[in-house]
Design an enzyme around this catalytic site. Sequence first.
Site, PDB file in Angstrom:
ATOM      1  N   GLU A   1      36.059  87.593  30.848  1.00 16.13           N
ATOM      2  CA  GLU A   1      37.149  87.675  31.817  1.00 16.13           C
ATOM      3  C   GLU A   1      38.117  88.804  31.472  1.00 16.13           C
ATOM      4  O   GLU A   1      38.614  89.499  32.358  1.00 16.13           O
ATOM      5  CB  GLU A   1      37.887  86.333  31.910  1.00 16.13           C
ATOM      6  CG  GLU A   1      37.082  85.234  32.587  1.00 16.13           C
ATOM      7  CD  GLU A   1      36.717  85.589  34.020  1.00 16.13           C
ATOM      8  OE1 GLU A   1      37.445  86.369  34.669  1.00 16.13           O
ATOM      9  OE2 GLU A   1      35.676  85.090  34.497  1.00 16.13           O
TER      10      GLU A   1
ATOM     11  N   TYR B   1      45.337  83.739  36.493  1.00 17.55           N
ATOM     12  CA  TYR B   1      43.932  83.916  36.853  1.00 17.55           C
ATOM     13  C   TYR B   1      43.015  83.603  35.664  1.00 17.55           C
ATOM     14  O   TYR B   1      42.057  82.841  35.788  1.00 17.55           O
ATOM     15  CB  TYR B   1      43.646  85.342  37.359  1.00 17.55           C
ATOM     16  CG  TYR B   1      42.159  85.599  37.353  1.00 17.55           C
ATOM     17  CD1 TYR B   1      41.348  85.070  38.360  1.00 17.55           C
ATOM     18  CD2 TYR B   1      41.549  86.260  36.285  1.00 17.55           C
ATOM     19  CE1 TYR B   1      39.971  85.218  38.319  1.00 17.55           C
ATOM     20  CE2 TYR B   1      40.180  86.410  36.235  1.00 17.55           C
ATOM     21  CZ  TYR B   1      39.397  85.888  37.258  1.00 17.55           C
ATOM     22  OH  TYR B   1      38.029  86.016  37.208  1.00 17.55           O
TER      23      TYR B   1
ATOM     24  N   ASP C   1      40.335  85.924  42.091  1.00 19.90           N
ATOM     25  CA  ASP C   1      40.233  87.335  41.750  1.00 19.90           C
ATOM     26  C   ASP C   1      40.119  88.143  43.042  1.00 19.90           C
ATOM     27  O   ASP C   1      40.184  87.603  44.146  1.00 19.90           O
ATOM     28  CB  ASP C   1      39.050  87.591  40.806  1.00 19.90           C
ATOM     29  CG  ASP C   1      37.715  87.718  41.527  1.00 19.90           C
ATOM     30  OD1 ASP C   1      37.560  87.148  42.637  1.00 19.90           O
ATOM     31  OD2 ASP C   1      36.816  88.395  40.985  1.00 19.90           O
TER      32      ASP C   1
ATOM     33  N   CYS D   1      30.021  90.199  50.465  1.00 25.74           N
ATOM     34  CA  CYS D   1      31.257  90.460  51.215  1.00 25.74           C
ATOM     35  C   CYS D   1      32.102  91.469  50.448  1.00 25.74           C
ATOM     36  O   CYS D   1      33.219  91.199  50.029  1.00 25.74           O
ATOM     37  CB  CYS D   1      32.021  89.152  51.430  1.00 25.74           C
ATOM     38  SG  CYS D   1      33.351  89.267  52.636  1.00 25.74           S
TER      39      CYS D   1
ATOM     40  N   CYS E   1      26.867  91.327  56.447  1.00 22.31           N
ATOM     41  CA  CYS E   1      26.985  90.039  57.142  1.00 22.31           C
ATOM     42  C   CYS E   1      25.618  89.410  57.401  1.00 22.31           C
ATOM     43  O   CYS E   1      25.507  88.189  57.525  1.00 22.31           O
ATOM     44  CB  CYS E   1      27.737  90.224  58.458  1.00 22.31           C
ATOM     45  SG  CYS E   1      29.445  90.777  58.235  1.00 22.31           S
TER      46      CYS E   1
ATOM     47  N   CYS F   1      24.999  87.114  54.621  1.00 27.34           N
ATOM     48  CA  CYS F   1      26.085  86.197  54.274  1.00 27.34           C
ATOM     49  C   CYS F   1      25.771  84.784  54.751  1.00 27.34           C
ATOM     50  O   CYS F   1      25.463  84.574  55.924  1.00 27.34           O
ATOM     51  CB  CYS F   1      27.393  86.671  54.902  1.00 27.34           C
ATOM     52  SG  CYS F   1      28.786  85.593  54.482  1.00 27.34           S
TER      53      CYS F   1
ATOM     54  N   CYS G   1      32.614  82.816  59.810  1.00 34.66           N
ATOM     55  CA  CYS G   1      33.600  83.786  59.354  1.00 34.66           C
ATOM     56  C   CYS G   1      34.581  84.171  60.464  1.00 34.66           C
ATOM     57  O   CYS G   1      34.191  84.725  61.496  1.00 34.66           O
ATOM     58  CB  CYS G   1      32.898  85.040  58.836  1.00 34.66           C
ATOM     59  SG  CYS G   1      34.037  86.354  58.316  1.00 34.66           S
TER      60      CYS G   1
END
Length: 297
Positions: free
Chosen positions: A43, A126, A144, A199, A206, A209, A215
Site C-alpha cells: 500500500e 486510506y 483510492d 473503468c 464498457c 464491464c 452504470c
Amino acid sequence: MTATDTPAPAQLHVPVIAWFDQHARDLPWRRPEAGAWGVMVSEFMLQQTPVSRVLPVYEQWLARWPRPADLAAEPSGEAVRAWGRLGYPRRALRLHGAAVAITERHGGDVPSDHSQLLSLPGIGEYTAAAVASFAYGQRHAVLDTNVRRVFARAATGIQYPPNATTAAERKLARALLPEDEATAARWAAASMELGALVCTAKNEDCGRCPIARECAWRLAGKPAHDGPARRGQTYAGTDRQVRGRLLAVLREAVDPVPQAALDAVWDEPVQRARALDGLVADGLVEPLPDGLYRLPG
C-alpha cells in the site's frame, strides 16, 4: 433503470465480485503468505506508482525485510536506498517509521485494529482502511483513486471524481459497503481492480464491464467532465526530477558524497540548491561536516 437512477448496492456487489473472482491479477500482496506486513508495504509503494514498477522493488524489500522488526533494525537511510526509483521517497521514511512503531508498540505484528493502524506514523485513513480490509478481512470503505472513479461513474453519473476526496464520496462509499465483513473486504478489492483494469481514467472498456448496464454515467450518455481541471503530473524539469537525480547519486554511494558530485547532476544552481535543501528538510538527506552528504543514518 433510467440515467437518473442510482443502482442499488446489491446490483453492483454481485457482478463486480463475480468479475473479480475470474479476472483478479495474481499479485504477491494478495497471496496469503504476504501477511499484513506485505499488504502494508504494497500500500505504501502503490501510492501514485503503477504495479509494474512496484513489483520488483516489493519482492526485494520483503526478501530483505520480511517483518517490520527487520526494517526497524536498520537506519532509515537504508529504506530510502532500497526504495530505488519508485518516486516520492518520503514514503520510504514513513514506512520505516511505521515499522519502528509496530516493533516498539505492537511486538512486531501489524495491528488489526483500525484505530491502532491510524495511530502509526505515516498511516492515513486510506492506508489504515486498506490494511484492515485486505489483510484482516474487515469491513471498511477503501477509497483510492480507482474506487472513487468507479463510484463516480456507476453511482453518481459523472466521469471523474473531485480532485480531493469529499464527505459526499465517503458517505456514498459507506452506503455501498456490504454488511457482511468478508463480502465487504472482497468488494473493496474488486471495485479497486475494476477501476485499475476496466473503468480506467482513459479508454474505459464498457464492453468488459460487469456493471455497464447499471452504470449511471453510461446511461446518461457519458457526459464529459465539467468540474475543475484534473491535476496532471509533470516531471521533466521539475524539482521532483532534480531531487530524484540527487538521491540517485546518494543511493549508489557507499561513502558520504561531496558537494561537487551532487552539483554535477543538474546545471541550474538555484533549482539544484532548492531541491537539495528540500531533501535535507524532509529528512531524506543528511548534511555532514566538510560539505559531505549521505542518506540518513
